[in-house]
Design a protein around this motif. Structure first.
Motif, PDB file in Angstrom:
ATOM      1  N   LEU A 220     105.893  32.093  58.497  1.00 34.07           N
ATOM      2  CA  LEU A 220     105.265  32.073  57.172  1.00 34.07           C
ATOM      3  C   LEU A 220     105.972  31.100  56.242  1.00 34.07           C
ATOM      4  O   LEU A 220     105.332  30.330  55.520  1.00 34.07           O
ATOM      5  CB  LEU A 220     105.262  33.478  56.565  1.00 34.07           C
ATOM      6  CG  LEU A 220     104.707  33.580  55.140  1.00 34.07           C
ATOM      7  CD1 LEU A 220     103.235  33.176  55.122  1.00 34.07           C
ATOM      8  CD2 LEU A 220     104.892  34.983  54.606  1.00 34.07           C
ATOM      9  N   PHE A 221     107.304  31.111  56.264  1.00 32.86           N
ATOM     10  CA  PHE A 221     108.078  30.176  55.440  1.00 32.86           C
ATOM     11  C   PHE A 221     107.738  28.736  55.821  1.00 32.86           C
ATOM     12  O   PHE A 221     107.568  27.878  54.954  1.00 32.86           O
ATOM     13  CB  PHE A 221     109.575  30.444  55.620  1.00 32.86           C
ATOM     14  CG  PHE A 221     110.446  29.510  54.830  1.00 32.86           C
ATOM     15  CD1 PHE A 221     110.617  29.670  53.473  1.00 32.86           C
ATOM     16  CD2 PHE A 221     111.099  28.464  55.462  1.00 32.86           C
ATOM     17  CE1 PHE A 221     111.413  28.807  52.739  1.00 32.86           C
ATOM     18  CE2 PHE A 221     111.891  27.593  54.739  1.00 32.86           C
ATOM     19  CZ  PHE A 221     112.064  27.774  53.377  1.00 32.86           C
ATOM     20  N   GLY A 222     107.618  28.474  57.120  1.00 32.64           N
ATOM     21  CA  GLY A 222     107.265  27.135  57.582  1.00 32.64           C
ATOM     22  C   GLY A 222     105.886  26.710  57.104  1.00 32.64           C
ATOM     23  O   GLY A 222     105.684  25.567  56.683  1.00 32.64           O
ATOM     24  N   ILE A 223     104.934  27.625  57.146  1.00 32.87           N
ATOM     25  CA  ILE A 223     103.576  27.309  56.697  1.00 32.87           C
ATOM     26  C   ILE A 223     103.558  27.024  55.198  1.00 32.87           C
ATOM     27  O   ILE A 223     102.914  26.077  54.742  1.00 32.87           O
ATOM     28  CB  ILE A 223     102.603  28.446  57.075  1.00 32.87           C
ATOM     29  CG1 ILE A 223     102.386  28.451  58.591  1.00 32.87           C
ATOM     30  CG2 ILE A 223     101.272  28.300  56.353  1.00 32.87           C
ATOM     31  CD1 ILE A 223     101.616  29.635  59.112  1.00 32.87           C
ATOM     32  N   ILE A 224     104.291  27.798  54.429  1.00 33.16           N
ATOM     33  CA  ILE A 224     104.366  27.562  52.985  1.00 33.16           C
ATOM     34  C   ILE A 224     105.024  26.210  52.703  1.00 33.16           C
ATOM     35  O   ILE A 224     104.562  25.444  51.849  1.00 33.16           O
ATOM     36  CB  ILE A 224     105.119  28.713  52.287  1.00 33.16           C
ATOM     37  CG1 ILE A 224     104.278  29.993  52.352  1.00 33.16           C
ATOM     38  CG2 ILE A 224     105.453  28.359  50.842  1.00 33.16           C
ATOM     39  CD1 ILE A 224     105.008  31.240  51.933  1.00 33.16           C
ATOM     40  N   ALA A 225     106.072  25.870  53.454  1.00 29.48           N
ATOM     41  CA  ALA A 225     106.729  24.576  53.279  1.00 29.48           C
ATOM     42  C   ALA A 225     105.786  23.427  53.640  1.00 29.48           C
ATOM     43  O   ALA A 225     105.781  22.379  52.978  1.00 29.48           O
ATOM     44  CB  ALA A 225     107.992  24.510  54.132  1.00 29.48           C
ATOM     45  N   VAL A 226     104.967  23.630  54.668  1.00 28.62           N
ATOM     46  CA  VAL A 226     104.010  22.588  55.070  1.00 28.62           C
ATOM     47  C   VAL A 226     102.949  22.389  53.983  1.00 28.62           C
ATOM     48  O   VAL A 226     102.537  21.255  53.724  1.00 28.62           O
ATOM     49  CB  VAL A 226     103.371  22.942  56.432  1.00 28.62           C
ATOM     50  CG1 VAL A 226     102.148  22.107  56.697  1.00 28.62           C
ATOM     51  CG2 VAL A 226     104.385  22.742  57.537  1.00 28.62           C
ATOM     52  N   VAL A 227     102.511  23.457  53.349  1.00 30.25           N
ATOM     53  CA  VAL A 227     101.544  23.326  52.256  1.00 30.25           C
ATOM     54  C   VAL A 227     102.144  22.483  51.125  1.00 30.25           C
ATOM     55  O   VAL A 227     101.493  21.582  50.595  1.00 30.25           O
ATOM     56  CB  VAL A 227     101.090  24.712  51.741  1.00 30.25           C
ATOM     57  CG1 VAL A 227     100.306  24.597  50.450  1.00 30.25           C
ATOM     58  CG2 VAL A 227     100.271  25.430  52.799  1.00 30.25           C
ATOM     59  N   GLY A 228     103.393  22.744  50.787  1.00 25.05           N
ATOM     60  CA  GLY A 228     104.060  21.944  49.759  1.00 25.05           C
ATOM     61  C   GLY A 228     104.226  20.494  50.185  1.00 25.05           C
ATOM     62  O   GLY A 228     103.993  19.572  49.392  1.00 25.05           O
ATOM     63  N   ALA A 229     104.623  20.271  51.438  1.00 28.34           N
ATOM     64  CA  ALA A 229     104.789  18.905  51.935  1.00 28.34           C
ATOM     65  C   ALA A 229     103.466  18.161  51.950  1.00 28.34           C
ATOM     66  O   ALA A 229     103.407  16.965  51.622  1.00 28.34           O
ATOM     67  CB  ALA A 229     105.397  18.933  53.335  1.00 28.34           C
ATOM     68  N   LEU A 230     102.401  18.848  52.321  1.00 27.81           N
ATOM     69  CA  LEU A 230     101.087  18.213  52.334  1.00 27.81           C
ATOM     70  C   LEU A 230     100.653  17.838  50.916  1.00 27.81           C
ATOM     71  O   LEU A 230     100.138  16.741  50.688  1.00 27.81           O
ATOM     72  CB  LEU A 230     100.051  19.131  52.983  1.00 27.81           C
ATOM     73  CG  LEU A 230      98.640  18.573  53.127  1.00 27.81           C
ATOM     74  CD1 LEU A 230      98.644  17.318  53.988  1.00 27.81           C
ATOM     75  CD2 LEU A 230      97.707  19.614  53.713  1.00 27.81           C
TER      76      LEU A 230
END
Length: 104
Positions: free
Chosen positions: A40-50
């Motif tokens: 979940l943390f990784g997915i949230i970080a990917v949303v921010g990176a995107l």
């Protein structure tokens, strides 16, 4: 007639008799919760990176900064790939685990 040591080692090499089983070790549910939280943390970080990559891409396009535009495209592509990998992690592991269990 008892098997010789070499015959037993050969048999063990072909069929060690090991298979994944739930409940063998304490703390399995805690480990699953930790891995789910990391995912979940990784997915949230990917949303921010995107979001940042798309903003850099747009800024580079509108300001004429070709390097910024290229970096924004690159970041958006990497973020999309990371999201694909994070979302498909369970399926990928299950696919190869099932494939590996069919090896004889």
């Amino acid at each position: 007639m008892p098997l010789s040591l070499a015959d037993r080692a050969t048999y063990l090499a072909y069929d060690p008799g090991i298979a994944p089983a739930e409940g063998g070790l304490p703390g399995l549910s805690v480990l699953k919760n930790v891995v789910n939280s990391i995912n979940l943390f990784g997915i949230i970080a990917v949303v921010g990176a995107l979001a940042v990559s798309l903003a850099v891409w747009a800024w580079g396009h509108h300001s004429g900064g070709h390097q910024a535009e290229a970096n924004g495209k690159k970041g958006a592509t990497v973020a999309a790939g990371a999201a694909l990998g994070l979302g498909a992690a369970n399926g990928i592991v299950m696919f190869f685990s099932t494939l590996g269990s069919q090896v004889k």
